[in-house]
Design an enzyme around this catalytic site. Structure first.
Site, mmCIF file in Angstrom:
data_model
loop_
_atom_site.group_PDB
_atom_site.id
_atom_site.type_symbol
_atom_site.label_atom_id
_atom_site.label_comp_id
_atom_site.label_asym_id
_atom_site.label_seq_id
_atom_site.Cartn_x
_atom_site.Cartn_y
_atom_site.Cartn_z
ATOM 1 N N ARG A 1 0.913 -1.160 0.000
ATOM 2 C CA ARG A 1 0.000 0.000 0.000
ATOM 3 C C ARG A 1 0.937 1.192 0.000
ATOM 4 N NH1 ARG A 1 -2.443 3.890 -0.792
ATOM 5 N NH2 ARG A 1 -4.229 4.745 0.321
ATOM 6 N N HIS B 1 1.588 7.319 1.366
ATOM 7 C CA HIS B 1 0.439 8.230 1.256
ATOM 8 C C HIS B 1 0.146 8.850 2.605
ATOM 9 C CE1 HIS B 1 -1.400 4.558 2.889
ATOM 10 N NE2 HIS B 1 -2.384 5.320 3.314
ATOM 11 N N HIS C 1 -3.413 11.005 4.758
ATOM 12 C CA HIS C 1 -4.833 11.337 4.712
ATOM 13 C C HIS C 1 -5.021 12.746 5.253
ATOM 14 C CE1 HIS C 1 -5.210 7.145 3.905
ATOM 15 N NE2 HIS C 1 -4.689 6.825 5.066
ATOM 16 N N GLU D 1 -6.143 7.481 10.847
ATOM 17 C CA GLU D 1 -6.350 6.078 10.478
ATOM 18 C C GLU D 1 -6.106 5.184 11.694
ATOM 19 O OE1 GLU D 1 -4.451 4.745 6.867
ATOM 20 O OE2 GLU D 1 -3.826 2.869 7.780
ATOM 21 N N HIS E 1 2.557 7.433 5.596
ATOM 22 C CA HIS E 1 2.774 6.028 5.927
ATOM 23 C C HIS E 1 2.665 5.127 4.702
ATOM 24 C CE1 HIS E 1 -1.520 6.948 6.481
ATOM 25 N NE2 HIS E 1 -1.772 5.713 6.072
ATOM 26 N N GLU F 1 -11.114 5.929 1.166
ATOM 27 C CA GLU F 1 -9.800 5.338 0.967
ATOM 28 C C GLU F 1 -9.337 5.523 -0.478
ATOM 29 O OE1 GLU F 1 -7.488 4.184 2.750
ATOM 30 O OE2 GLU F 1 -6.335 2.867 1.452
#
Ligand code: MN
Ligand code: MN
Length: 383
Positions: free
Chosen positions: A93, A96, A98, A103, A142, A165
């Site tokens: 993943r 990125h 947010h 999260e 993260h 997401e």
């Protein structure tokens, strides 16, 4: 025996986790009820409070998959959005952050490595297994890697129901939308090399399984974060009750978790999570195993019941009364996530025990002897 250290099923009479008693006092001091306005007014029916997140298709790629529940899919949950994510061994993943939500995560199965940077420059790389929790405050950058063997499966919860997401700030998306001259200067690479970078957001890719021992960071700093993003919820001490147990993680146990609280609850066969409400938070649930029936009460004569099982999401609005009955042969295990860093609950048994018998008799039209027989100690999860 009036002191609040008297235990009943391992529980203080002052409230389940110490916070409820004060709220009950505040509530009791709220003054006489005024005349009920709009007695005959119409009220909207209760909104749907069950969503089967695991039955949705979601996003599927070579490195993993993601299914989500935002206000689009589950309108009642304006405060919390959820994602069920799976990473294959080596699945990445990508880097990125947010912008609008923190999260929170709980690992259901498999192993995953998370690497995160804090605004103070300290970074941390940690491995997570079943029962472990991470919390990344809003904006902390993260990335996640599936460690294998087998898929890692984890539940993500975000403290804003509008969070999607599929709208995160991903490093490939940003670089793909930056003039090559600027990106080349920032990365210290020749502009010719940038032409080979991904043209749009990677999101989840099929990477390599990283070495067992986390690698050193590129800047040479050891992984020395002093404000850990990791909490081992399944290893935390359980509050045991006659009908089950609760493991709790609030900002008291996990200081970085400044906007949410979570409870891992287990209800034994035949037992009931008693009638209660949460004065300070909505409750977003994910059912892990076993089956349950939840009934909510939303005032104005409104109550509704739903059956919930593995992969289902349930939701209780702040202040709404509710109880959860275990059904079927095996215990029910679920996560309850709250949009407040401190846990508060008032249970029916604790409330009725904290009132004078004469008033309770008048309220229900019972005799003193009948009220005397009524429970007076908190139950929380009753057999
Ligand atoms: Mn994330
Ligand atoms: Mn609850």
């Amino acid at each position: 025996m009036d002191d609040d250290t008297k235990q009943s099923g391992g529980l203080s009479r002052r409230g389940i986790f110490g916070a409820a008693g004060a709220t009950a006092l505040a509530l009791a001091a709220a003054g006489p009820a005024s005349a009920i306005p709009h007695k005959g007014a119409k009220h909207d029916p209760l909104q749907a409070f069950k969503f089967d997140i695991e039955s949705t298709e979601g996003w599927v790629g070579a490195g993993g998959s993601a299914k989500e529940a935002t206000v689009e899919e589950f309108p009642v949950s304006k405060s919390i959005a959820g994602v069920s994510m799976r990473l294959k061994p080596g699945g990445l993943r990508e880097l990125h952050w947010h912008a609008i939500a923190a999260e929170w995560a709980f690992v259901l199965d498999g192993r995953v490595r998370a690497t995160v940077i804090s605004p103070n420059g300290q970074a941390e790389s940690s491995d997570f297994g079943p029962g472990d929790v991470w919390y990344f405050p809003k904006g902390h950058g993260h990335a996640l890697q599936g460690l294998g063997p087998g898929d890692a499966h984890f539940l993500l919860a975000f403290d804003d129901g509008h969070f999607s997401e599929f709208g995160t700030f991903s490093i490939t998306d940003w670089l793909a939308h930056t003039p090559p001259a600027i990106a080349a200067r920032n990365l210290g690479l020749p502009a010719s090399l940038l032409a080979g970078l991904p043209k749009s957001e990677v999101y989840i890719s099929a990477g390599k399984v990283p070495p067992a021992a986390p690698e050193a960071f590129r800047n040479g700093d050891p992984s020395t974060n002093q404000f850990p993003h990791k909490f081992r919820l399944a290893e935390a001490p359980a509050r045991e009750f006659a009908g089950g147990s609760i493991r709790l993680v609030s900002s008291r146990e996990f200081p970085i978790q400044t906007t949410m609280t979570a409870a891992l609850e287990e209800i034994k066969p035949g037992a009931v999570r008693e009638m209660h409400w949460h004065p300070n938070a909505d409750e977003w649930q994910y059912y892990i195993s076993g089956r349950a029936r939840m009934t909510i009460f939303g005032a104005h004569g409104r109550a509704a019941t739903e059956e919930l099982g593995p992969g289902n999401v349930g939701f209780v609005q702040q202040g709404f009364g509710h109880y959860v009955e275990q059904i079927g042969p095996e215990p029910v295990r679920f996560l309850a996530i709250f949009n407040n860093p401190l846990y508060e609950e008032i249970s029916l048994s604790a409330w009725l025990g904290a009132n004078p018998a004469g008033m309770i008799a008048d309220n229900f039209g019972l005799s003193g002897a009948q009220v005397e027989a009524m429970r007076r100690a908190p139950l929380v999860i009753m057999e």
